[in-house]
Each structure stands twice: as structure tokens, then as C-alpha cells.
Design a protein around this motif. Structure first.
Motif, mmCIF file in Angstrom:
data_model
loop_
_atom_site.group_PDB
_atom_site.id
_atom_site.type_symbol
_atom_site.label_atom_id
_atom_site.label_comp_id
_atom_site.label_asym_id
_atom_site.label_seq_id
_atom_site.Cartn_x
_atom_site.Cartn_y
_atom_site.Cartn_z
ATOM 1 N N GLN B 141 15.161 7.005 -11.534
ATOM 2 C CA GLN B 141 14.894 8.326 -10.960
ATOM 3 C C GLN B 141 13.397 8.607 -10.980
ATOM 4 O OE1 GLN B 141 16.856 11.412 -13.111
ATOM 5 N NE2 GLN B 141 16.039 13.012 -11.797
ATOM 6 N N ARG B 142 12.768 8.318 -12.127
ATOM 7 C CA ARG B 142 11.329 8.538 -12.281
ATOM 8 C C ARG B 142 10.552 7.655 -11.291
ATOM 9 N NH1 ARG B 142 7.747 11.504 -12.415
ATOM 10 N NH2 ARG B 142 5.838 11.142 -13.583
ATOM 11 N N ALA B 143 11.001 6.416 -11.130
ATOM 12 C CA ALA B 143 10.311 5.498 -10.221
ATOM 13 C C ALA B 143 10.379 6.016 -8.789
ATOM 14 C CB ALA B 143 10.927 4.104 -10.327
ATOM 15 N N HIS B 144 11.553 6.550 -8.416
ATOM 16 C CA HIS B 144 11.683 7.115 -7.067
ATOM 17 C C HIS B 144 10.756 8.310 -6.892
ATOM 18 C CE1 HIS B 144 14.658 4.742 -5.009
ATOM 19 N NE2 HIS B 144 15.442 4.739 -6.084
ATOM 20 N N GLU B 145 10.667 9.150 -7.932
ATOM 21 C CA GLU B 145 9.760 10.299 -7.861
ATOM 22 C C GLU B 145 8.324 9.849 -7.642
ATOM 23 O OE1 GLU B 145 12.316 12.884 -11.117
ATOM 24 O OE2 GLU B 145 10.191 12.464 -11.516
ATOM 25 N N LEU B 146 7.933 8.788 -8.368
ATOM 26 C CA LEU B 146 6.551 8.315 -8.265
ATOM 27 C C LEU B 146 6.265 7.712 -6.897
ATOM 28 C CD1 LEU B 146 6.096 6.873 -11.823
ATOM 29 C CD2 LEU B 146 4.679 8.631 -10.759
ATOM 30 N N LEU B 147 7.265 7.002 -6.350
ATOM 31 C CA LEU B 147 7.088 6.436 -5.005
ATOM 32 C C LEU B 147 6.939 7.566 -3.996
ATOM 33 C CD1 LEU B 147 9.510 3.391 -4.861
ATOM 34 C CD2 LEU B 147 7.021 3.395 -4.941
ATOM 35 N N ASP B 148 7.710 8.615 -4.205
ATOM 36 C CA ASP B 148 7.602 9.803 -3.381
ATOM 37 C C ASP B 148 6.192 10.383 -3.490
ATOM 38 O OD1 ASP B 148 9.393 10.841 -1.676
ATOM 39 O OD2 ASP B 148 9.979 12.531 -2.973
ATOM 40 N N PHE B 149 5.693 10.429 -4.703
ATOM 41 C CA PHE B 149 4.392 11.010 -5.012
ATOM 42 C C PHE B 149 3.267 10.292 -4.261
ATOM 43 C CE2 PHE B 149 0.650 11.370 -7.845
ATOM 44 C CZ PHE B 149 0.543 12.745 -7.895
ATOM 45 N N VAL B 150 3.343 8.958 -4.196
ATOM 46 C CA VAL B 150 2.290 8.228 -3.485
ATOM 47 C C VAL B 150 2.648 7.986 -2.020
ATOM 48 C CG1 VAL B 150 1.498 7.073 -5.581
ATOM 49 C CG2 VAL B 150 3.130 5.923 -4.101
ATOM 50 N N GLY B 151 3.835 8.437 -1.600
ATOM 51 C CA GLY B 151 4.216 8.322 -0.197
ATOM 52 C C GLY B 151 4.797 6.983 0.201
ATOM 53 N N LEU B 152 5.435 6.294 -0.743
ATOM 54 C CA LEU B 152 5.998 4.985 -0.418
ATOM 55 C C LEU B 152 7.518 4.951 -0.561
ATOM 56 C CD1 LEU B 152 3.487 2.494 -2.094
ATOM 57 C CD2 LEU B 152 3.996 2.684 0.329
ATOM 58 N N SER B 153 8.136 6.142 -0.630
ATOM 59 C CA SER B 153 9.567 6.149 -0.961
ATOM 60 C C SER B 153 10.404 5.406 0.068
ATOM 61 C CB SER B 153 10.060 7.579 -1.128
ATOM 62 O OG SER B 153 9.682 8.344 -0.020
ATOM 63 N N GLU B 154 9.936 5.410 1.318
ATOM 64 C CA GLU B 154 10.751 4.734 2.340
ATOM 65 C C GLU B 154 10.687 3.221 2.244
ATOM 66 O OE1 GLU B 154 10.774 6.636 6.423
ATOM 67 O OE2 GLU B 154 9.190 7.734 5.374
ATOM 68 N N ALA B 155 9.661 2.732 1.544
ATOM 69 C CA ALA B 155 9.508 1.278 1.432
ATOM 70 C C ALA B 155 10.049 0.756 0.110
ATOM 71 C CB ALA B 155 8.043 0.901 1.588
ATOM 72 N N ALA B 156 10.844 1.589 -0.592
ATOM 73 C CA ALA B 156 11.281 1.243 -1.948
ATOM 74 C C ALA B 156 11.914 -0.146 -2.057
ATOM 75 C CB ALA B 156 12.249 2.300 -2.476
ATOM 76 N N ASP B 157 12.663 -0.552 -1.030
ATOM 77 C CA ASP B 157 13.390 -1.814 -1.141
ATOM 78 C C ASP B 157 12.661 -2.997 -0.517
ATOM 79 O OD1 ASP B 157 15.443 -0.611 -2.519
ATOM 80 O OD2 ASP B 157 16.402 0.064 -0.665
ATOM 81 N N TRP B 158 11.441 -2.754 -0.057
ATOM 82 C CA TRP B 158 10.661 -3.862 0.488
ATOM 83 C C TRP B 158 10.224 -4.779 -0.628
ATOM 84 C CZ3 TRP B 158 6.870 -3.087 5.038
ATOM 85 C CH2 TRP B 158 7.498 -2.350 6.050
ATOM 86 N N ARG B 159 10.013 -6.028 -0.269
ATOM 87 C CA ARG B 159 9.360 -6.911 -1.227
ATOM 88 C C ARG B 159 7.897 -6.480 -1.291
ATOM 89 N NH1 ARG B 159 10.292 -13.212 -2.109
ATOM 90 N NH2 ARG B 159 12.428 -12.490 -1.994
ATOM 91 N N SER B 160 7.345 -6.366 -2.497
ATOM 92 C CA SER B 160 6.040 -5.713 -2.638
ATOM 93 C C SER B 160 4.946 -6.406 -1.845
ATOM 94 C CB SER B 160 5.653 -5.651 -4.111
ATOM 95 O OG SER B 160 5.541 -6.952 -4.631
ATOM 96 N N THR B 161 5.021 -7.743 -1.734
ATOM 97 C CA THR B 161 3.945 -8.443 -1.033
ATOM 98 C C THR B 161 4.074 -8.321 0.486
ATOM 99 O OG1 THR B 161 5.260 -10.398 -1.506
ATOM 100 C CG2 THR B 161 3.236 -10.110 -2.767
ATOM 101 N N ASP B 162 5.195 -7.780 0.963
ATOM 102 C CA ASP B 162 5.341 -7.551 2.400
ATOM 103 C C ASP B 162 4.637 -6.271 2.837
ATOM 104 O OD1 ASP B 162 6.779 -9.812 2.665
ATOM 105 O OD2 ASP B 162 8.752 -8.859 2.711
#
Lengths: 317, 274
Positions: B141-162
Motif C-alpha cells: 500500500q505504501r509503495a503504491h502511495e509513493l509511486l502515486d507521489f512521484v507520478g509513476l503509479s500507472e507504470a507499477a507493473d513495468w519492468r523497471s529497466t523498460d
């Protein structure tokens, strides 16, 4: 779900198979799966190579062999002793060795494997030396005798499945992520607060303990062990199982162990050329799907799914 | 992001370096450097290449122990503590050359950052203790909040190097924030970013400060430094050259001759006026 399928498969095979040869082959696959799974936790997930795993396999086998054949202990008492001794040995080895990385770690563990082999050969008063250790009793649990090949098959696979299940849980936990983080970038992992040194030692010990359990099962299956079953080539074979099946995948370990157990058996039709065919298959796998059979198939599926997915918008603070 | 302490603590420096020296062979990378970082502010560390900025960051994170001198986080002496221990004390960092966990998804990268905030061990994970799964749910839950915070929530399931390069930077920041830092060290966060991404970064850094995290950034982009910093330290040849507000630094003769250069003066006044 996958466990149910696998369990059903093993049960069906156990009751369906009648040839002792096939049952034994399947039992060996189970033992090899344990070895490959243990090494995969270390190599595939934490990214630390070990070229000396046969020594832990041998340690498990010899400890139970010596305790049961020479000192007439119950195997069920010898098992915890084998596990504890192997864990202690692995811990002591890991402390200095895991300071190394890459080729140096490979060479270090290789050296340890050699030492193990020499000890099994030369400590003849206990291990029987080159002529081997005979008279290891078969396992019994109350009225259940594992001298029966089918019962032993079920025992080995019950242990293997339990270990796969536990490792799968571990991998999908905080610890599993930390292990993969070490593999990807040790520097970044430690900057995330992961105690990389400690965790590497722990996973090395876990990996060695699984090899020791495999050794225990092996010793009580064949009732005769000799140093040749735990030499350098065996270490290499375990590494090959991990690489062929696919690093960082518990199911890959199973697949790799199956391939590496069945392949040499079926290749006997080529008799003299067996090693060549065997080598060629390995080279082909390395070139075409370096991520291993299991991961390779999965990646193709994932890539197909990814292409159809939508592309999200960028960061907006 | 921890809420910063009460008002009376506000005057205590959150990070303090005392007479740090460090040499590599014959090269004196840091020579008697002391400075204090005030809580809840954005600090910049600037200086020419080879001035010792990255060494100083490494001294703070613990990957490069100083020859002499001491570092403190609040009242806690950092000397002798390993890098991973300092993270749990509240020092997080990002890297100049992005170091993401390439085999993991974006979400998993941030989850690794929650490592110090979670406890589940080998046996807990294997036994599937209820505490562990609860902890895992909270971490997600916290990780999703943080992704939201930096604006990356939609890319949560991407491989990071992509991820495109710029987004990887934001992910690294989210990952560092997941450790719940008191101080966040950023090693050249704007390098390789386009102007749009740089301005997004600027807004993000301000948002992080509003959440009570103290920021210390090493940066070469002077527009960014002068725009967002509350305080600027200048290093040159391993020594502290100046320490002051952006306006003071831009007016400092020693800094101009050593680093900023005279021709940059004209353009900088506007940033100063804000």
C-alpha cells in the motif's frame, strides 16, 4: 494449484509406473530437484555462484551414512545431526568466502568442493575411502518401510514439494526481494538498508542445508556411497541443472533437474557420442534461451501480453 | 517520509559533519570539511568536478569512511556504522548513474525500499505467519502511495529497466523515500533530464520538503540549484569554499572565480529575485 497438479502427477506416476528403473529415475529426479532448488536460491536469486555444492551433498550423505552404518544410530536422529553439521560447515565457509564475488567466489567454492572430496576419500577409517561406505540402512517410519521403491519415491517427492513450496514463499517475501536486489546491484541493495553480507551468509547456509537433505535421501536410497558421487563433476552438474532450467525460478530447478537426469539416460542410444550430443544441447540452450528453459517460455508469453497492454502517461508531480 | 520533530528541534541540525578529511593515495579528496544541514530544507552541494562532492556523499552514507572527523545524524554519531545501518537511522540516497533493480518491476523496486521498515525473516516468510502477510500488504500500500507521489503509479507493473531514463530517476527517488528517510541525498538528480522533466523534478523536490524530509543534493544544473535551494555549500579542491543562501553564493567572489564564472552572473539575478 500448481502443487496439486504436481502432486497428482507424482502420485499417478508412482502408481502407474511398474518398471523399477523408471521409479528409480523419478526418485533421482526428486533428489536432484532438491539440489538444484537449493543452488538456485543461492545462484539464481542471490547471484552468488557455488562450484562446491557436491561437498554439502556429500557431507549430508556421509554424516548420516557414518552415523547409521558405523554407530547404528536411527536415521531420523542422524538427519538433524547431518543438517546441523552441514549448516555449521556452510556458515564457517561462507564467512570468508562470500567476501569474494564473481570468478573469485567461483574459485573459492571450487576449492572447498575439492577439499570435501579429498576428505571423503582420505578419511578412510570413517568414510571407507575409495572403496566406499556400505551398509547404510533403508528408512523406516513405524509400519511404513521405505525399502519399497514406490514408498521412497513418494517420500522424496513429498520432501521436494515441501521445499519447493517453502522456497516459493521465501522468494515472494521481503527476504526474496532483498536477495534479488543483491543480485541486481549490491551497492543499491545496501543503500536500501539491506545487510547484504549477512543475508548472503544466510542463503548460503539454507542452500547447503537443502543439499544435505538431498544427500541424506540419496544415502538411504542407494545404501552405498563413495567419494565419486560427490566430486567436482557433480558440482558442475548441479550448476548445469540450475542454468538449463533457468536461474531465479523454483520450477526451473525442477525442469533442469528432470532434463539433466533423463537426458544422460536417453542419450545412451548414441553411446560413444553421448557427451557430444549432451554438450551440444547445452550450448544450444545457452545461445538461444540463456535465461533457461522455464523462464524462456514464460518470457515469450509475457512479451506477448505486454504488447497488447496500454502505455501509461509519464510522471507528473 | 517521516514527520519532522517538534518546533524546538527545528534549530538543531539534522545532519552535521565535523572536520571531515579523506585522502585517496596522495590526493586529498576532502580536507577539514565541516557543515550543518538544517532540518526541513533543501541544501545543494556544488563545486567543480573533482571537488569531492561525491566523496562527501559517500562519507555520509558510510560507503567511504573518513580518515578523520565525525558525522552526526541528529545526536547520533555515524562513524563506524555500516551503510545499511545508516539507512535504518534515516539516511537514503539516489545514485548519479541510476542503479535500479533491473530484474524487478517498478513496484518491487519501491518494495525493496521498505526493507528497513519491515521485519519478516526467513522463518516467518516460509511459515507464512499472519504478521508477515499483513506487513507485506501494508508495504504494498505504501509503495503504491509513493509511486502515486512521484507520478509513476500507472507504470507499477513495468519492468523497471523498460522505463524511459527520466522516469527511472523518479523511481529511484520513490525507492529512496520508501526507506522513510530523515535526510535524502540526491547525486545529480537532474543530469540527463530534459527541461520538462527537470521542472517536474523541481516540483517533486519541493513536495518532498513539504513532507518534512531534508534534502541534500549534489547538482551541476545551476538554474535548478539556485531556484530550489534554501542553502548552498560550495566545495573546491576538497575544501569548503563558501556556505550561504543562493543569493550570497552568486555574489561570492571566490565562488565566481572558482566555479560559477563571470559570464553566468547576468542570467542568475532573476532566480535570485524570487
Amino acid at each position: 494449484m500448481r502443487y496439486l497438479i504436481l502432486m497428482a502427477g507424482v502420485l499417478a506416476a508412482g502408481f502407474g509406473l511398474s518398471s523399477p528403473y523408471q521409479i528409480q529415475l523419478l526418485t533421482f529426479i526428486g533428489i536432484n530437484s532438491l539440489l538444484a532448488l537449493g543452488l538456485n536460491m543461492l545462484m539464481g536469486y542471490a547471484g552468488q555462484i557455488s562450484l562446491g555444492h557436491a561437498a554439502f551433498f556429500g557431507l549430508g550423505a556421509y554424516v548420516t551414512g557414518v552415523l547409521t552404518a558405523h554407530f547404528h544410530w536411527s536415521p531420523w536422529l542422524a538427519l538433524p545431526v547431518a543438517i546441523l553439521l552441514t549448516a555449521a560447515a556452510a556458515f564457517l565457509i561462507a564467512l570468508p568466502l562470500l567476501e569474494l564475488s564473481g570468478f573469485y567466489l567461483g574459485m573459492g567454492t571450487l576449492g572447498f568442493g575439492m577439499i570435501g572430496y579429498v576428505v571423503f576419500r582420505q578419511w578412510s577409517s570413517l568414510t571407507g575411502g575409495d572403496s566406499g561406505l556400505v551398509g547404510i540402512p533403508s528408512l523406516e517410519l513405524g509400519p511404513l518401510s521405505f525399502a519399497d521403491a514406490k514408498n521412497y519415491l513418494f517420500l522424496v517427492w513429498a520432501v521436494a514439494l515441501l521445499c519447493i513450496f517453502l522456497c516459493d514463499r521465501l522468494i515472494h517475501s521481503r527476504i526474496g526481494r532483498a536477495l534479488r536486489a543483491i543480485h541486481d546491484s549490491e551497492r543499491a541493495a545496501s543503500s536500501m538498508g539491506i545487510d547484504t553480507g549477512r543475508l548472503k551468509v544466510h542463503i548460503f547456509v539454507l542452500s547447503a542445508v537443502m543439499a544435505a537433505i538431498a544427500g541424506f535421501l540419496y544415502a538411504h536410497l542407494v545404501s552405498f556411497i563413495s567419494p565419486g558421487s560427490f566430486d567436482f563433476l557433480v558440482s558442475i552438474r548441479i550448476v548445469t541443472m540450475v542454468v538449463i532450467g533457468g536461474m531465479a525460478s523454483v520450477w526451473g530447478a525442477l525442469l533442469g533437474a528432470s532434463v539433466m537426469t533423463i537426458l544422460p539416460e536417453t542419450l545412451t542410444v548414441f553411446t560413444e557420442y553421448e557427451m557430444i550430443v549432451y554438450g551440444l544441447i547445452m550450448i544450444t540452450i545457452m545461445i538461444v534461451i540463456p535465461q533457461g528453459l522455464f523462464r524462456g517460455i514464460l518470457d515469450i508469453y509475457e512479451r506477448a501480453r505486454f504488447r497488447t497492454g496500454s502505455i501509461p502517461a509519464g510522471p507528473q508531480a | 517520509m517521516n514527520a519532522q520533530g517538534s518546533g524546538q528541534e527545528a534549530f538543531l541540525p539534522v545532519l552535521r559533519l565535523e572536520e571531515i578529511s579523506r585522502s585517496f593515495g596522495g590526493i586529498q579528496a576532502l580536507n577539514d570539511v565541516s557543515f550543518e544541514v538544517a532540518p526541513g530544507a533543501i541544501h545543494a552541494l556544488i563545486g567543480p568536478n573533482g571537488a569531492g562532492k561525491t566523496t562527501l556523499l559517500n562519507v555520509i552514507t558510510g560507503s567511504c569512511p573518513p580518515d578523520t572527523g565525525a558525522a552526526f545524524l541528529g545526536d547520533c554519531r555515524l562513524n563506524g556504522r555500516k551503510p545499511h545501518e545508516r539507512v535504518s537511522l534515516g539516511i537514503a540516497r539516489t545514485f548519479q548513474n541510476i542503479e535500479l533493480f533491473g530484474s524487478m518491476t517498478v513496484l518491487e523496486n519501491v518494495l525493496v525500499g521498505r526493507h528497513v521498515k519491515t521485519r519478516c525473516g526467513f522463518f516467518g516468510a516460509m511459515a507464512g505467519l499472519p504478521g508477515c502477510s499483513l506487513e507485506e500488504r501494508k508495504a504494498r500500500q505504501r509503495a503504491h502511495e509513493l509511486l502515486d507521489f512521484v507520478g509513476l503509479s500507472e507504470a507499477a507493473d513495468w519492468r523497471s529497466t523498460d522505463l524511459p531514463f527520466g522516469w527511472q530517476r523518479f523511481l529511484e527517488i520513490a525507492r529512496a523515500l520508501a526507506t522513510g528517510p530523515k535526510v535524502l541525498l540526491l547525486d545529480e538528480p537532474a543530469s540527463g533530464l530534459n527541461p520538462v522533466e527537470t521542472s517536474t523534478l523541481c516540483d517533486l523536490l519541493r513536495k518532498i520538503r513539504e513532507n518534512g524530509v531534508t534534502l541534500l543534493l549534489v547538482e551541476h544544473d545551476m538554474n535548478l540549484v539556485m531556484e530550489i535551494s534554501d542553502r548552498v555549500f560550495v566545495l573546491n579542491h576538497g575544501m569548503k569554499l563558501a556556505d550561504g543562501t543562493p543569493c550570497e553564493i552568486q555574489a561570492n567572489e571566490a565562488v565566481i572565480s572558482a566555479y560559477l564564472g563571470r559570464e553566468r552572473m547576468g542570467g542568475k539575478c532573476s532566480a535570485c529575485a524570487i
